[in-house]
Every structure is written in C-alpha cells, then in structure tokens.
Design a protein around this motif. Structure first.
Motif, short mmCIF file in Angstrom:
data_model
loop_
_atom_site.label_atom_id
_atom_site.label_comp_id
_atom_site.label_asym_id
_atom_site.label_seq_id
_atom_site.Cartn_x
_atom_site.Cartn_y
_atom_site.Cartn_z
N TYR A 13 0.83 -1.20 0.00
CA TYR A 13 0.00 0.00 0.00
C TYR A 13 0.87 1.25 0.00
CZ TYR A 13 0.47 1.36 4.93
OH TYR A 13 0.95 1.79 6.14
N GLU A 14 2.03 1.22 0.68
CA GLU A 14 2.94 2.36 0.69
C GLU A 14 3.56 2.55 -0.70
OE1 GLU A 14 5.86 2.18 3.80
OE2 GLU A 14 4.35 2.20 5.39
N GLN A 15 3.88 1.45 -1.38
CA GLN A 15 4.41 1.53 -2.73
C GLN A 15 3.38 2.16 -3.67
OE1 GLN A 15 6.54 -1.88 -4.41
NE2 GLN A 15 6.53 -2.81 -2.37
N LEU A 16 2.12 1.78 -3.50
CA LEU A 16 1.05 2.33 -4.33
C LEU A 16 0.88 3.82 -4.08
CD1 LEU A 16 -1.18 2.05 -6.39
CD2 LEU A 16 -2.66 1.13 -4.61
N ILE A 17 0.90 4.23 -2.83
CA ILE A 17 0.79 5.65 -2.48
C ILE A 17 1.92 6.43 -3.14
CG2 ILE A 17 1.02 7.31 -0.57
CD1 ILE A 17 -0.36 5.13 1.21
N LEU A 18 3.14 5.96 -2.96
CA LEU A 18 4.30 6.65 -3.53
C LEU A 18 4.23 6.64 -5.06
CD1 LEU A 18 6.85 8.12 -2.65
CD2 LEU A 18 8.07 5.95 -2.80
N GLY A 19 3.77 5.54 -5.63
CA GLY A 19 3.67 5.44 -7.09
C GLY A 19 2.69 6.44 -7.67
N VAL A 20 1.54 6.61 -7.02
CA VAL A 20 0.54 7.58 -7.49
C VAL A 20 1.12 8.99 -7.38
CG1 VAL A 20 -1.70 8.64 -6.99
CG2 VAL A 20 -1.48 6.14 -7.03
N GLU A 22 4.24 9.82 -7.40
CA GLU A 22 5.31 9.95 -8.39
C GLU A 22 4.72 10.22 -9.78
OE1 GLU A 22 8.98 7.34 -10.28
OE2 GLU A 22 8.19 6.78 -8.31
N ASP A 23 3.64 9.52 -10.12
CA ASP A 23 2.99 9.73 -11.41
C ASP A 23 2.43 11.16 -11.53
OD1 ASP A 23 3.62 7.20 -12.26
OD2 ASP A 23 1.59 6.39 -12.07
N ILE A 24 1.95 11.71 -10.42
CA ILE A 24 1.46 13.09 -10.43
C ILE A 24 2.63 14.05 -10.62
CG2 ILE A 24 0.38 14.90 -9.03
CD1 ILE A 24 -1.33 12.60 -7.76
N LEU A 25 3.72 13.81 -9.88
CA LEU A 25 4.89 14.68 -9.98
C LEU A 25 5.48 14.67 -11.38
CD1 LEU A 25 6.95 16.50 -8.52
CD2 LEU A 25 8.21 14.44 -7.92
N SER A 26 5.52 13.50 -12.01
CA SER A 26 6.11 13.38 -13.34
C SER A 26 5.18 13.89 -14.44
CB SER A 26 6.48 11.93 -13.63
OG SER A 26 5.32 11.15 -13.83
N GLY A 27 3.92 14.09 -14.10
CA GLY A 27 2.97 14.58 -15.09
C GLY A 27 2.19 13.46 -15.78
N SER A 28 2.48 12.20 -15.44
CA SER A 28 1.72 11.08 -16.01
C SER A 28 0.26 11.15 -15.58
CB SER A 28 2.31 9.74 -15.55
OG SER A 28 3.63 9.60 -15.99
N LEU A 29 0.04 11.62 -14.37
CA LEU A 29 -1.31 11.86 -13.87
C LEU A 29 -1.46 13.35 -13.62
CD1 LEU A 29 -1.89 9.02 -11.23
CD2 LEU A 29 -3.10 9.32 -13.39
N SER A 53 -7.58 -0.32 -1.46
CA SER A 53 -8.52 0.52 -0.73
C SER A 53 -7.81 1.29 0.38
CB SER A 53 -9.64 -0.33 -0.14
OG SER A 53 -10.55 0.47 0.57
N LYS A 54 -6.91 0.62 1.09
CA LYS A 54 -6.15 1.26 2.17
C LYS A 54 -5.29 2.40 1.60
CE LYS A 54 -2.96 0.24 5.94
NZ LYS A 54 -2.24 -0.81 6.68
N ALA A 55 -4.63 2.14 0.48
CA ALA A 55 -3.80 3.17 -0.15
C ALA A 55 -4.64 4.36 -0.59
CB ALA A 55 -3.04 2.58 -1.33
N TYR A 56 -5.78 4.08 -1.21
CA TYR A 56 -6.66 5.15 -1.67
C TYR A 56 -7.16 5.98 -0.49
CZ TYR A 56 -7.13 3.76 -6.63
OH TYR A 56 -6.91 3.50 -7.96
N LYS A 57 -7.47 5.33 0.63
CA LYS A 57 -7.94 6.06 1.82
C LYS A 57 -6.85 7.01 2.35
CE LYS A 57 -11.48 2.83 3.23
NZ LYS A 57 -11.84 1.69 4.03
#
Length: 126
Positions: A13-20, A22-29, A53-57
C-alpha cells in the motif's frame, strides 16, 4: 503507471501511495484524471483490493485524490497554498537521517545536492 515491487520490504500500500504521487509529480497523472477503481487497480497490479482501498484512503486523507460516489476516484488539484507542517517535519527528519548515513559513508554535501537535483529532474521529467 504505478508498479509494485513484490520483493521490496516496503508494504504494497505504501508503494502504491508513492507510485501515485510519483505519477502526479512526473505529469503522467494530472489534476482531474480518473484513477482506476479499487477493483480495477487491484486486478492491474495483482494485489488484494483491501490493500488498494487502504492506499486510496491514505491518499484521500492526504488530499491527493478525491472519490466522488458513483463517479470514481480522481486526482485532486494541488493547492499550492496548503502546507502540512507535520508532514514537512517528518520529511525533514528522514532527510536528516539520510544525511547522517551519508556522512558516515564519506558522501559530500556537493554529492548529496547533485543527487537531489538529479532525482528532482528525473521525477519531473526534465
């Protein structure tokens, strides 16, 4: 797209949080982009939906994403005026720990600054 390292000691879940983030920072999202539903993301990453779900929360609590009932989950616009001083202090503490470790490995301040610049440029896609 977010990827999960199944061999990492960092919880999924921490990897998913960081990944999202990171995608925002890079402009992918970008602000307003729709994220996959919890079930879709779980299927894409081959993870348990409860983990997603935990990561999204957590991301919602950090005001990175917003969920609109019946419509989906979206990247929230970054409020450049809003700063979370508690989270900033946590980051500073982590940075201090890294600097201490670097010092004992004879890493110079110049090298650390270069690493910061390289990481920032890489993540921002510059």
């Amino acid at each position: 797209m977010v990827s999960i390292d199944k061999t990492s000691s960092k919880p999924y879940y921490e990897q998913l949080i960081l990944g999202v983030k990171e995608d925002i920072l890079s402009g992918s999202l970008q602000s307003g982009d729709r994220l996959p539903s919890v079930r879709e993301m779980a299927r894409l990453l081959m993870m348990n939906p409860n983990t997603v779900s935990k990561a999204y929360k957590v991301l919602e609590a950090q005001e990175v994403i917003i969920t609109v009932k019946g419509k989906g989950t979206y990247v929230k616009k970054i409020d450049t005026e809003l700063r979370d001083d508690y989270q900033i202090q946590k980051i500073k503490k982590k940075l201090n720990e890294l600097i201490i470790e670097a010092h004992y490995l004879n890493v110079s301040k110049k090298e650390i600054n270069q690493w910061l610049d390289e990481s920032y440029q890489h993540l921002k896609g510059e």
